[in-house]
Enzyme design. Structure first.
Site, mmCIF file in Angstrom:
data_model
loop_
_atom_site.group_PDB
_atom_site.id
_atom_site.type_symbol
_atom_site.label_atom_id
_atom_site.label_comp_id
_atom_site.label_asym_id
_atom_site.label_seq_id
_atom_site.Cartn_x
_atom_site.Cartn_y
_atom_site.Cartn_z
ATOM 1 N N ASP A 1 0.571 5.058 1.856
ATOM 2 C CA ASP A 1 -0.157 5.543 3.022
ATOM 3 C C ASP A 1 -1.244 6.543 2.627
ATOM 4 O O ASP A 1 -1.051 7.384 1.740
ATOM 5 C CB ASP A 1 0.806 6.220 4.008
ATOM 6 C CG ASP A 1 1.689 5.204 4.730
ATOM 7 O OD1 ASP A 1 1.267 4.040 4.894
ATOM 8 O OD2 ASP A 1 2.800 5.584 5.146
ATOM 9 N N ARG B 1 6.092 6.978 13.359
ATOM 10 C CA ARG B 1 6.082 7.554 12.015
ATOM 11 C C ARG B 1 5.561 8.987 12.050
ATOM 12 O O ARG B 1 4.590 9.279 12.731
ATOM 13 C CB ARG B 1 5.179 6.719 11.108
ATOM 14 C CG ARG B 1 5.179 7.186 9.655
ATOM 15 C CD ARG B 1 4.206 6.364 8.826
ATOM 16 N NE ARG B 1 2.831 6.801 9.029
ATOM 17 C CZ ARG B 1 1.756 6.077 8.720
ATOM 18 N NH1 ARG B 1 1.891 4.865 8.215
ATOM 19 N NH2 ARG B 1 0.544 6.543 8.918
ATOM 20 N N HIS C 1 4.656 0.264 0.146
ATOM 21 C CA HIS C 1 5.485 -0.462 1.107
ATOM 22 C C HIS C 1 4.694 -1.582 1.775
ATOM 23 O O HIS C 1 3.466 -1.638 1.681
ATOM 24 C CB HIS C 1 6.108 0.491 2.138
ATOM 25 C CG HIS C 1 5.097 1.334 2.858
ATOM 26 N ND1 HIS C 1 4.564 2.477 2.309
ATOM 27 C CD2 HIS C 1 4.512 1.201 4.073
ATOM 28 C CE1 HIS C 1 3.704 3.010 3.156
ATOM 29 N NE2 HIS C 1 3.639 2.252 4.234
ATOM 30 N N HIS D 1 0.836 -1.201 0.000
ATOM 31 C CA HIS D 1 0.000 0.000 0.000
ATOM 32 C C HIS D 1 0.869 1.249 0.000
ATOM 33 O O HIS D 1 2.038 1.208 0.386
ATOM 34 C CB HIS D 1 -0.897 0.019 1.246
ATOM 35 C CG HIS D 1 -0.125 0.186 2.526
ATOM 36 N ND1 HIS D 1 0.603 -0.851 3.083
ATOM 37 C CD2 HIS D 1 0.074 1.254 3.332
ATOM 38 C CE1 HIS D 1 1.195 -0.421 4.189
ATOM 39 N NE2 HIS D 1 0.906 0.859 4.361
HETATM 40 FE FE LIG Z 1 2.035 2.204 5.607
#
Ligand SMILES: [Fe+2]
Length: 311
Positions: A139, A302, A287, A137
């Site tokens: 983000d 993140r 990723h 996917h």
């Molecule tokens: Fe992700």
């Protein structure tokens, strides 16, 4: 091995089996066409893959970036799509300050937060939260303006496993059969967080989230706003269907397109140590966080940089 699968009505290309996987040489352009492969002056860059992924050495991300260093790191990001910085051990604030060199930071109300609203914290494995990052996917493509990029730091790393993989979606586009390119040229697809996230939340959380993030349409092939490269922009987590196509054809075509991220030639795989940073271009990549380390723990934080509207 010979490819014997019969082409689907969607693809009509005898060379391409229905799952999109075929043997033979791929076109692997790391740089946009017409771009010179220039050296880097301010740091050492060590490639980790043929077209995607490079380790940057000799940069301390806890210090403010000079405009020259920011510019050269940005060139490296565009040319390698994901950069790795070993052993940085940034504080949460330093991580946010580094990311903010690329723009406004994004908040993500769907995920667990760390020390501030701009920090998403992933505590997985052990008795931690269920994982749902082990699918290819990009983000937050359910947003009207999906993230430009993200800066991820690992705080706790399992003894083995817990790698992250990235795939270069410009390479994925470059290698599509001409019949498929023609089919998706100018097409748009709907992206929605519901398929990826609905199973984790009750209606009391989902309903307000649906109001905040209604389904959006993005081009199936987007152009990189900085390099102009064409990139395949559909993913398993969030893309529900291609607009104006009957459901069956849309499902078959999407299933083919999202699987292009699975081709190893377009990928890099990173083995983490605590304190390492990965900085990826979320416009140009997908990723996959490999979920192979339970019962050990993996803790990551993140910070994401707000992006612009795909075109
Ligand atoms: Fe992700």
């Amino acid at each position: 091995m010979t490819v014997t699968s019969s082409p689907t009505p969607v693809l009509r290309d005898a060379r391409v089996p229905a799952d999109g996987m075929y043997e033979g040489r791929r076109t692997l352009h790391r740089l946009p066409e017409g771009t010179d492969d220039l050296p880097y002056e301010l740091f050492e860059l060590v490639p980790q893959g043929r077209i995607i992924g490079a380790e940057v050495r000799g940069v301390d991300l806890s210090l403010p970036l000079t405009p020259e260093l920011r510019k050269e790191l940005n060139r490296a990001l565009l040319e390698w799509k994901v950069l790795f910085f070993r052993g940085q051990g940034l504080s949460s604030q330093q991580q946010r300050e580094f990311a903010a060199n690329w723009g406004e930071l994004e908040t993500n109300p769907l995920l667990a937060r760390g020390s501030s609203a701009e920090v998403v914290r992933f505590e997985k494995g052990g008795n931690g939260a269920p994982t749902f990052e082990n699918v290819w996917h990009a983000d937050v493509t359910f947003r009207e303006r999906p993230a430009l990029g993200a800066v991820l730091q690992l705080h706790e790393v399992p003894p083995v496993g817990g790698d992250t993989m990235w795939a270069d979606m410009a390479a994925a586009y470059d290698n599509l059969p001409d019949t498929v390119k023609a089919r998706i040229d100018g097409a748009t697809a709907v992206h929605d967080f519901i398929p990826g996230f609905a199973r984790f939340y009750g209606p009391e959380k989902l309903v307000p989230m649906q109001e905040q993030f209604p389904p959006v349409e993005h081009p199936v092939v987007r152009r990189h706003p900085e390099t102009g490269r064409r990139m395949l922009f559909v993913n398993t987590s969030f893309t529900t269907h291609i607009v104006g196509m009957d459901r069956d054809e849309s499902d078959r075509l999407l299933s083919f397109l999202v699987r292009q991220a699975h081709v190893p030639e377009y990928q890099v795989r990173f083995r983490w140590q605590a304190g390492d940073i990965a900085f990826w271009d979320n416009r140009a990549t997908q990723h996959y966080a490999v979920d192979d380390y339970a019962p050990h723990r993996r803790v990551a934080e993140r910070v994401a940089i707000a992006g612009d509207r795909p075109f």
